[in-house]
Design a protein around this motif. Structure first.
Motif, PDB file in Angstrom:
ATOM      1  N   CYS A  27      -3.905   4.219   5.727  1.00 15.61           N
ATOM      2  CA  CYS A  27      -4.071   2.945   5.031  1.00 15.61           C
ATOM      3  C   CYS A  27      -4.886   1.938   5.843  1.00 15.61           C
ATOM      4  N   VAL A  28      -4.885   2.077   7.166  1.00 12.83           N
ATOM      5  CA  VAL A  28      -5.523   1.066   8.008  1.00 12.83           C
ATOM      6  C   VAL A  28      -7.024   0.953   7.750  1.00 12.83           C
ATOM      7  N   PRO A  29      -7.803   2.048   7.787  1.00  6.64           N
ATOM      8  CA  PRO A  29      -9.229   1.885   7.506  1.00  6.64           C
ATOM      9  C   PRO A  29      -9.510   1.430   6.072  1.00  6.64           C
ATOM     10  N   VAL A  30      -8.634   1.811   5.130  1.00  7.28           N
ATOM     11  CA  VAL A  30      -8.812   1.358   3.745  1.00  7.28           C
ATOM     12  C   VAL A  30      -8.665  -0.155   3.673  1.00  7.28           C
ATOM     13  N   LEU A  31      -7.676  -0.706   4.377  1.00  3.93           N
ATOM     14  CA  LEU A  31      -7.457  -2.149   4.368  1.00  3.93           C
ATOM     15  C   LEU A  31      -8.564  -2.879   5.130  1.00  3.93           C
ATOM     16  N   VAL A  32      -8.925  -2.361   6.293  1.00  4.80           N
ATOM     17  CA  VAL A  32      -9.935  -3.010   7.138  1.00  4.80           C
ATOM     18  C   VAL A  32     -11.334  -2.849   6.552  1.00  4.80           C
ATOM     19  N   GLY A  33     -11.556  -1.744   5.843  1.00  2.00           N
ATOM     20  CA  GLY A  33     -12.839  -1.528   5.188  1.00  2.00           C
ATOM     21  C   GLY A  33     -13.856  -0.778   6.010  1.00  2.00           C
ATOM     22  N   PRO A  76      -5.248  10.640   0.427  1.00  2.00           N
ATOM     23  CA  PRO A  76      -5.487   9.332  -0.177  1.00  2.00           C
ATOM     24  C   PRO A  76      -4.666   8.227   0.466  1.00  2.00           C
ATOM     25  N   ALA A  77      -5.141   7.010   0.283  1.00  2.00           N
ATOM     26  CA  ALA A  77      -4.412   5.795   0.664  1.00  2.00           C
ATOM     27  C   ALA A  77      -4.767   4.738  -0.371  1.00  2.00           C
ATOM     28  N   THR A  78      -3.755   4.058  -0.912  1.00  2.00           N
ATOM     29  CA  THR A  78      -3.963   3.183  -2.058  1.00  2.00           C
ATOM     30  C   THR A  78      -3.485   1.769  -1.775  1.00  2.00           C
ATOM     31  N   HIS A  79      -4.360   0.799  -2.073  1.00  2.00           N
ATOM     32  CA  HIS A  79      -3.974  -0.613  -2.014  1.00  2.00           C
ATOM     33  C   HIS A  79      -3.473  -1.010  -3.398  1.00  2.00           C
ATOM     34  N   MET A 133       0.846  -1.182   0.000  1.00  3.48           N
ATOM     35  CA  MET A 133       0.000   0.000   0.000  1.00  3.48           C
ATOM     36  C   MET A 133       0.889   1.243   0.000  1.00  3.48           C
ATOM     37  N   HIS A 134       0.295   2.381  -0.312  1.00  3.60           N
ATOM     38  CA  HIS A 134       1.048   3.621  -0.217  1.00  3.60           C
ATOM     39  C   HIS A 134       0.117   4.800   0.042  1.00  3.60           C
ATOM     40  N   GLY A 135       0.684   5.825   0.623  1.00  2.00           N
ATOM     41  CA  GLY A 135       0.010   7.103   0.783  1.00  2.00           C
ATOM     42  C   GLY A 135       0.854   8.165   0.118  1.00  2.00           C
ATOM     43  N   LEU A 136       0.429   8.645  -1.033  1.00  2.00           N
ATOM     44  CA  LEU A 136       1.165   9.646  -1.818  1.00  2.00           C
ATOM     45  C   LEU A 136       2.576   9.189  -2.173  1.00  2.00           C
ATOM     46  N   GLY A 137       2.743   7.876  -2.408  1.00  2.00           N
ATOM     47  CA  GLY A 137       4.055   7.359  -2.798  1.00  2.00           C
ATOM     48  C   GLY A 137       4.917   6.924  -1.630  1.00  2.00           C
TER      49      GLY A 137
END
Length: 264
Positions: free
Chosen positions: A79-85, A253-256, A8-12
């Motif tokens: 990234c954590v809430p993005v991964l957990v959903g 942003p946070a990207t998987h 995952m990444h946040g702005l690279g």
């Protein structure tokens, strides 16, 4: 032994994220360095271990690419809430953080900044609004702890500063017993600035979430910034705001990228 992971990444600012909420995974300094190696490992700026929380939804531990463990990472927290959903409360070594899904990323309450010299920490007491110190052309930074220790320099041109040279000199200066993250910023308007970061244990980075928080907090302290501002980093932009109770709210942003498996 195999390791299932998420890239995952946040702005690279990129991470190897290990979800250990159900099955424990052992990470130490040596293993973190091996995982982070971009030539012989998976490759990342930080390794993130998400575990179960006793008094929160989840817990989070963070290792830099050099194997050092740190208390906070703003980009990783998004990234954590993005991964957990879902929205989550997160137990970290820096305290409890709350992260809420928003757009293509999340908003995180990063808590209150501390300008106390002991909290940074510094080797001895001094004015953290303008440290009486200089390294080359960089002088008199604001020192602040936002879960991680930072110094912030406001400069006329962030691209004219040889941060790749000055960054390690400042990071390892003995005045910073736990080393330090180094930020340089140029205020374009009260609600807009550009910045670059030399990250402790990682070097030049495309984005540093706690660095953005520290820079915003320093700008507010010096009355350079409005209560809400856009911060442009090499990897993209973050939005910082100060709540009524003095907490820092970071949105971005946070990207998987992908899910993988590696042999340990």
């Amino acid at each position: 032994m195999s390791l299932r992971f998420h890239k995952m990444h946040g702005l690279g600012n990129d991470f190897v994220v290990v979800d250990a909420r159900t099955d424990p995974v052992a990470i130490d300094a040596d293993r973190a360095r091996a995982i982070a190696d971009r030539h012989t490992g998976i490759g990342c700026d930080q390794i993130i271990l998400i575990g179960p929380g006793s008094d929160t939804d989840v817990s989070m531990r963070i290792w830099n690419a050099d194997g050092s463990e740190v208390a906070a990472c703003g980009n990783a927290t998004r990234c954590v809430p993005v991964l957990v959903g879902r929205d989550v409360s997160i137990r970290t070594a820096a305290g409890i953080l709350h992260a809420a899904l928003e757009g293509d990323g999340a908003t995180v309450d990063m808590g209150k900044p501390s300008f106390d010299w002991n909290a940074i920490p510094l080797a001895y007491a001094m004015d953290t609004r303008a440290l009486p110190l200089a390294w080359g052309e960089l002088a008199n930074p604001v020192a602040v702890n936002v879960g991680n220790p930072h110094v912030v320099f406001f400069v006329p041109d962030v691209h004219a500063v040889p941060l790749e040279t000055l960054g390690p000199d400042i990071e390892y200066d003995l005045v910073f017993p736990e080393r330090i993250n180094v930020n340089i910023a140029h205020v374009l308007a009260p609600d807009h600035l550009v910045m670059r970061t030399w990250e402790r244990g990682a070097g030049l980075t495309r984005a540093c979430g706690t660095g953005a928080c520290a820079t915003f907090a320093a700008g507010r302290l010096l009355d350079l910034l409005a209560p809400s501002a856009r911060l442009d980093l090499p990897g993209g932009s973050l939005r910082l705001a100060e709540s009524g109770d003095g907490h820092l709210l970071m949105s971005g942003p946070a990207t998987h990228v992908f899910t993988g498996e590696a042999s340990l």
